[in-house]
Design an enzyme around this catalytic site. Structure first.
Site, PDB file in Angstrom:
ATOM      1  N   ILE A  47       0.870  -1.178   0.000  1.00 12.44           N
ATOM      2  CA  ILE A  47       0.000   0.000   0.000  1.00 12.44           C
ATOM      3  C   ILE A  47       0.912   1.234   0.000  1.00 12.44           C
ATOM      4  O   ILE A  47       1.666   1.458   0.959  1.00 12.44           O
ATOM      5  CB  ILE A  47      -0.927   0.006   1.228  1.00 12.44           C
ATOM      6  CG1 ILE A  47      -1.797  -1.266   1.222  1.00 12.44           C
ATOM      7  CG2 ILE A  47      -1.796   1.266   1.234  1.00 12.44           C
ATOM      8  CD1 ILE A  47      -2.660  -1.441   2.449  1.00 12.44           C
ATOM      9  N   GLU A  48       0.857   1.964  -1.098  1.00 20.39           N
ATOM     10  CA  GLU A  48       1.698   3.163  -1.231  1.00 20.39           C
ATOM     11  C   GLU A  48       0.847   4.406  -1.023  1.00 20.39           C
ATOM     12  O   GLU A  48      -0.336   4.421  -1.345  1.00 20.39           O
ATOM     13  CB  GLU A  48       2.311   3.198  -2.639  1.00 20.39           C
ATOM     14  CG  GLU A  48       3.208   2.001  -2.909  1.00 20.39           C
ATOM     15  CD  GLU A  48       3.797   2.008  -4.315  1.00 20.39           C
ATOM     16  OE1 GLU A  48       3.358   2.819  -5.163  1.00 20.39           O
ATOM     17  OE2 GLU A  48       4.697   1.182  -4.564  1.00 20.39           O
ATOM     18  N   CYS A  57       5.070  -2.609   2.635  1.00 21.46           N
ATOM     19  CA  CYS A  57       5.169  -3.799   1.790  1.00 21.46           C
ATOM     20  C   CYS A  57       4.082  -4.820   2.132  1.00 21.46           C
ATOM     21  O   CYS A  57       3.574  -4.863   3.260  1.00 21.46           O
ATOM     22  CB  CYS A  57       6.518  -4.486   1.992  1.00 21.46           C
ATOM     23  SG  CYS A  57       7.934  -3.511   1.500  1.00 21.46           S
ATOM     24  N   GLU A  59       4.353  -7.978   2.674  1.00 21.30           N
ATOM     25  CA  GLU A  59       4.723  -8.912   3.750  1.00 21.30           C
ATOM     26  C   GLU A  59       4.404  -8.333   5.121  1.00 21.30           C
ATOM     27  O   GLU A  59       3.895  -9.006   6.006  1.00 21.30           O
ATOM     28  CB  GLU A  59       6.230  -9.217   3.700  1.00 21.30           C
ATOM     29  CG  GLU A  59       6.710  -9.862   2.426  1.00 21.30           C
ATOM     30  CD  GLU A  59       7.184  -8.854   1.386  1.00 21.30           C
ATOM     31  OE1 GLU A  59       6.469  -7.865   1.140  1.00 21.30           O
ATOM     32  OE2 GLU A  59       8.253  -9.080   0.805  1.00 21.30           O
ATOM     33  N   CYS A  90      12.159  -7.216   1.074  1.00 22.35           N
ATOM     34  CA  CYS A  90      13.155  -6.153   1.277  1.00 22.35           C
ATOM     35  C   CYS A  90      13.799  -6.330   2.657  1.00 22.35           C
ATOM     36  O   CYS A  90      13.345  -7.111   3.492  1.00 22.35           O
ATOM     37  CB  CYS A  90      12.499  -4.777   1.148  1.00 22.35           C
ATOM     38  SG  CYS A  90      11.571  -4.281   2.609  1.00 22.35           S
TER      39      CYS A  90
HETATM   40  N1  THU Z   1       7.419  -4.263  -2.116  1.00 28.69           N
HETATM   41  C1  THU Z   1       6.720  -5.201  -1.408  1.00 28.69           C
HETATM   42  O1  THU Z   1       5.534  -5.011  -1.103  1.00 28.69           O
HETATM   43  N2  THU Z   1       7.355  -6.351  -1.088  1.00 28.69           N
HETATM   44  C2  THU Z   1       8.604  -6.690  -1.499  1.00 28.69           C
HETATM   45  O2  THU Z   1       9.066  -7.766  -1.181  1.00 28.69           O
HETATM   46  C3  THU Z   1       9.383  -5.761  -2.317  1.00 28.69           C
HETATM   47  C4  THU Z   1       8.817  -4.398  -2.462  1.00 28.69           C
HETATM   48  C5  THU Z   1       6.717  -3.047  -2.532  1.00 28.69           C
HETATM   49  C6  THU Z   1       7.134  -1.766  -1.861  1.00 28.69           C
HETATM   50  C7  THU Z   1       6.722  -0.739  -2.892  1.00 28.69           C
HETATM   51  O3  THU Z   1       5.350  -0.454  -2.733  1.00 28.69           O
HETATM   52  C8  THU Z   1       6.912  -1.459  -4.214  1.00 28.69           C
HETATM   53  O4  THU Z   1       6.935  -2.841  -3.911  1.00 28.69           O
HETATM   54  C9  THU Z   1       8.187  -1.078  -4.952  1.00 28.69           C
HETATM   55  O5  THU Z   1       9.292  -1.164  -4.138  1.00 28.69           O
END
Ligand code: THU
Length: 138
Positions: A47-48, A57, A59, A90
């Site tokens: 969710i950005e 992220c 996870e 990440c």
């Molecule tokens: N992101 C995740 O949700 N999980 C990951 O394992 C890698 C990155 C998301 C964070 C951000 O919203 C987008 O992917 C790009 O980095």
């Protein structure tokens, strides 16, 4: 690596969870499913928001949902994106996963119809993790 039927099922569920991702900034959608030792499933997606550092992220969404519902024992976390490459958690997520589920198995899938997946343990993704005296050990 060829996954088990269980791994494949979880990747399908993570794929479904990805549909709820809110990623207008990166365009990179991720879905995750976290399985407890009793077989309960918690779903997450990234969710950005425009205050970029507040974005979260997939996870961590799955973990925070489960932890806030009182779950303490986790066996598997599966995740997938639309990338043709396998998506890996990440660094920030690795630390949180390790703290709350040091023995968990992580199933990482590739999207774009690749059908690739890789299964590993959090300790292999985060060797020599930072620990602190308040950590509860499984
Ligand atoms: N992101 C995740 O949700 N999980 C990951 O394992 C890698 C990155 C998301 C964070 C951000 O919203 C987008 O992917 C790009 O980095």
């Amino acid at each position: 690596m060829i996954g088990t039927d269980f791994d494949h099922q979880l990747i399908q569920l993570a794929q479904k969870a990805k549909e709820r991702a809110i990623a207008p900034i990166s365009g990179f959608k991720v879905g995750a499913v976290l399985v407890t030792s009793e077989g309960k499933r918690y779903f997450g997606c990234n969710i950005e928001n425009v205050s970029l550092s507040l974005s979260i992220c997939a996870e961590r969404v799955a973990f925070l949902k489960a932890l806030s519902e009182g779950e303490t024992k986790f066996i598997t976390l599966a995740l997938i994106s639309d990338s043709k490459d396998i998506v890996t958690p990440c660094g920030a997520c690795r630390q949180l996963i390790w703290e709350f589920a040091p023995n968990i198995t992580i199933v990482m899938g590739a999207g774009a119809g690749q059908g690739k997946m890789q299964t590993t343990k959090i300790a292999d993704l985060l060797p020599q993790a930072f620990t602190f005296h308040c950590h509860k050990k499984e």
